[in-house]
Write a protein that holds these residues in place. Sequence first.
Motif, PDB file in Angstrom:
ATOM      1  N   TYR A   7       0.836  -1.207   0.000  1.00  8.08           N
ATOM      2  CA  TYR A   7       0.000   0.000   0.000  1.00  8.08           C
ATOM      3  C   TYR A   7       0.866   1.250   0.000  1.00  8.08           C
ATOM      4  CZ  TYR A   7       0.335   1.710   4.869  1.00  8.08           C
ATOM      5  OH  TYR A   7       0.761   2.256   6.041  1.00  8.08           O
ATOM      6  N   LEU A   8       2.051   1.185   0.619  1.00 12.47           N
ATOM      7  CA  LEU A   8       2.948   2.337   0.568  1.00 12.47           C
ATOM      8  C   LEU A   8       3.428   2.579  -0.860  1.00 12.47           C
ATOM      9  CD1 LEU A   8       5.093   1.610   3.756  1.00 12.47           C
ATOM     10  CD2 LEU A   8       3.364   3.393   3.499  1.00 12.47           C
ATOM     11  N   THR A   9       3.794   1.506  -1.533  1.00 13.55           N
ATOM     12  CA  THR A   9       4.257   1.624  -2.918  1.00 13.55           C
ATOM     13  C   THR A   9       3.145   2.160  -3.819  1.00 13.55           C
ATOM     14  OG1 THR A   9       5.810  -0.207  -2.608  1.00 13.55           O
ATOM     15  CG2 THR A   9       5.217   0.357  -4.875  1.00 13.55           C
ATOM     16  N   THR A 125      -3.487   5.591   5.196  1.00 22.00           N
ATOM     17  CA  THR A 125      -3.017   4.463   5.989  1.00 22.00           C
ATOM     18  C   THR A 125      -4.199   3.607   6.410  1.00 22.00           C
ATOM     19  OG1 THR A 125      -1.242   5.847   6.857  1.00 22.00           O
ATOM     20  CG2 THR A 125      -1.699   3.795   8.024  1.00 22.00           C
ATOM     21  N   PRO A 126      -4.214   2.307   6.068  1.00 21.24           N
ATOM     22  CA  PRO A 126      -5.298   1.445   6.551  1.00 21.24           C
ATOM     23  C   PRO A 126      -5.405   1.521   8.073  1.00 21.24           C
ATOM     24  CG  PRO A 126      -3.994   0.319   4.890  1.00 21.24           C
ATOM     25  CD  PRO A 126      -3.261   1.584   5.212  1.00 21.24           C
ATOM     26  N   PRO A 127      -6.611   1.563   8.615  1.00 19.19           N
ATOM     27  CA  PRO A 127      -6.777   1.771  10.058  1.00 19.19           C
ATOM     28  C   PRO A 127      -5.951   0.838  10.927  1.00 19.19           C
ATOM     29  CG  PRO A 127      -8.887   1.977   8.959  1.00 19.19           C
ATOM     30  CD  PRO A 127      -7.915   1.534   7.907  1.00 19.19           C
ATOM     31  N   ARG A 128      -5.845  -0.434  10.555  1.00 18.37           N
ATOM     32  CA  ARG A 128      -5.088  -1.377  11.389  1.00 18.37           C
ATOM     33  C   ARG A 128      -3.601  -1.057  11.404  1.00 18.37           C
ATOM     34  NH1 ARG A 128      -6.102  -3.662   6.549  1.00 18.37           N
ATOM     35  NH2 ARG A 128      -4.320  -4.504   5.377  1.00 18.37           N
ATOM     36  N   GLU A 129      -3.133  -0.284  10.428  1.00 21.87           N
ATOM     37  CA  GLU A 129      -1.715   0.052  10.333  1.00 21.87           C
ATOM     38  C   GLU A 129      -1.370   1.358  11.038  1.00 21.87           C
ATOM     39  OE1 GLU A 129       0.385  -1.922   9.018  1.00 21.87           O
ATOM     40  OE2 GLU A 129      -0.826  -3.271   7.779  1.00 21.87           O
ATOM     41  N   LEU A 130      -2.366   2.107  11.491  1.00 21.39           N
ATOM     42  CA  LEU A 130      -2.090   3.453  11.981  1.00 21.39           C
ATOM     43  C   LEU A 130      -1.408   3.507  13.350  1.00 21.39           C
ATOM     44  CD1 LEU A 130      -2.248   6.330  11.099  1.00 21.39           C
ATOM     45  CD2 LEU A 130      -4.576   6.473  11.988  1.00 21.39           C
ATOM     46  N   PRO A 131      -1.710   2.633  14.316  1.00 25.68           N
ATOM     47  CA  PRO A 131      -1.034   2.741  15.616  1.00 25.68           C
ATOM     48  C   PRO A 131       0.487   2.783  15.548  1.00 25.68           C
ATOM     49  CG  PRO A 131      -2.939   1.317  15.834  1.00 25.68           C
ATOM     50  CD  PRO A 131      -2.796   1.617  14.363  1.00 25.68           C
ATOM     51  N   PRO A 132       1.156   1.966  14.714  1.00 30.18           N
ATOM     52  CA  PRO A 132       2.618   2.087  14.650  1.00 30.18           C
ATOM     53  C   PRO A 132       3.118   3.440  14.145  1.00 30.18           C
ATOM     54  CG  PRO A 132       1.907  -0.028  13.752  1.00 30.18           C
ATOM     55  CD  PRO A 132       0.682   0.797  13.941  1.00 30.18           C
ATOM     56  N   TYR A 133       2.298   4.135  13.363  1.00 33.51           N
ATOM     57  CA  TYR A 133       2.687   5.467  12.916  1.00 33.51           C
ATOM     58  C   TYR A 133       2.751   6.423  14.102  1.00 33.51           C
ATOM     59  CZ  TYR A 133       2.251   4.405   7.935  1.00 33.51           C
ATOM     60  OH  TYR A 133       2.436   3.891   6.681  1.00 33.51           O
ATOM     61  N   PHE A 134       1.752   6.344  14.971  1.00 30.93           N
ATOM     62  CA  PHE A 134       1.783   7.192  16.159  1.00 30.93           C
ATOM     63  C   PHE A 134       2.983   6.853  17.045  1.00 30.93           C
ATOM     64  CE2 PHE A 134      -2.750   8.030  15.213  1.00 30.93           C
ATOM     65  CZ  PHE A 134      -2.737   9.405  15.334  1.00 30.93           C
ATOM     66  N   ALA A 135       3.315   5.583  17.134  1.00 35.58           N
ATOM     67  CA  ALA A 135       4.493   5.189  17.909  1.00 35.58           C
ATOM     68  C   ALA A 135       5.761   5.788  17.310  1.00 35.58           C
ATOM     69  CB  ALA A 135       4.588   3.670  17.974  1.00 35.58           C
TER      70      ALA A 135
END
Length: 212
Positions: A7-9, A125-135
């Motif tokens: 998804y990033l690509t 960002t897919p919702p399940r992937e967002l917590p690591p971004y905040f970290a």
Amino acid sequence: MTESAPYLTATAQAYDSVADLYADLFRDSLGRLPLDRAALAAFAELVRADGPGPVAELGCGPGYVTAHLRGLGLDAFGIDLSPRMIELARAAYPGLRFEVGSMHALDLADGELRGILSWYSVIHTPPRELPPYFAEFRRVLAPGGHLLLGFFESEGDPVTEFDHKAAPAYRWPIDGLAELAREAGFAEVARMLRAPLEGERFRQGRLLLRRS
């Protein structure tokens, strides 16, 4: 890269394909958005009060908001997934620093930044992937550093995918996004909801946060 690399690509390629049009459409957009300028000004004032240090716009696109932050007295630089966006930003603002990179794995030291602006950059960002971004945001922010999020708000609905013109994107309930940030170690400072203007489809949300 993580397992989320596809998804990033796809997002990077999508923005590469529309970068020139995007830059032409939005270069002067802040001039007609007084409430957005007010949110950016409040963010800049709080960051300046904490003392000197670098501020990153993550997902900077063609650089016009990074340049606006520099005009507000911040030592701002930009990072974006799209190489073409970074080319345009460097050409338009040769005195500023712009780098290709991803928000999920920043090439920055722990506590290096005084502030982070994420202006409509977590929306893909897919919702399940967002917590690591905040970290990751918390990792690179100095204690007490500020984070300002701009996003499309879901107006009472849960997280909702919509047909963004560049790549799949998500509208977030402001309370849900604030809770994710709180769980990652951010305290809410302020929030704003702005009604959509002519030509906009959705309500706009802003969250101003402080690294606990």
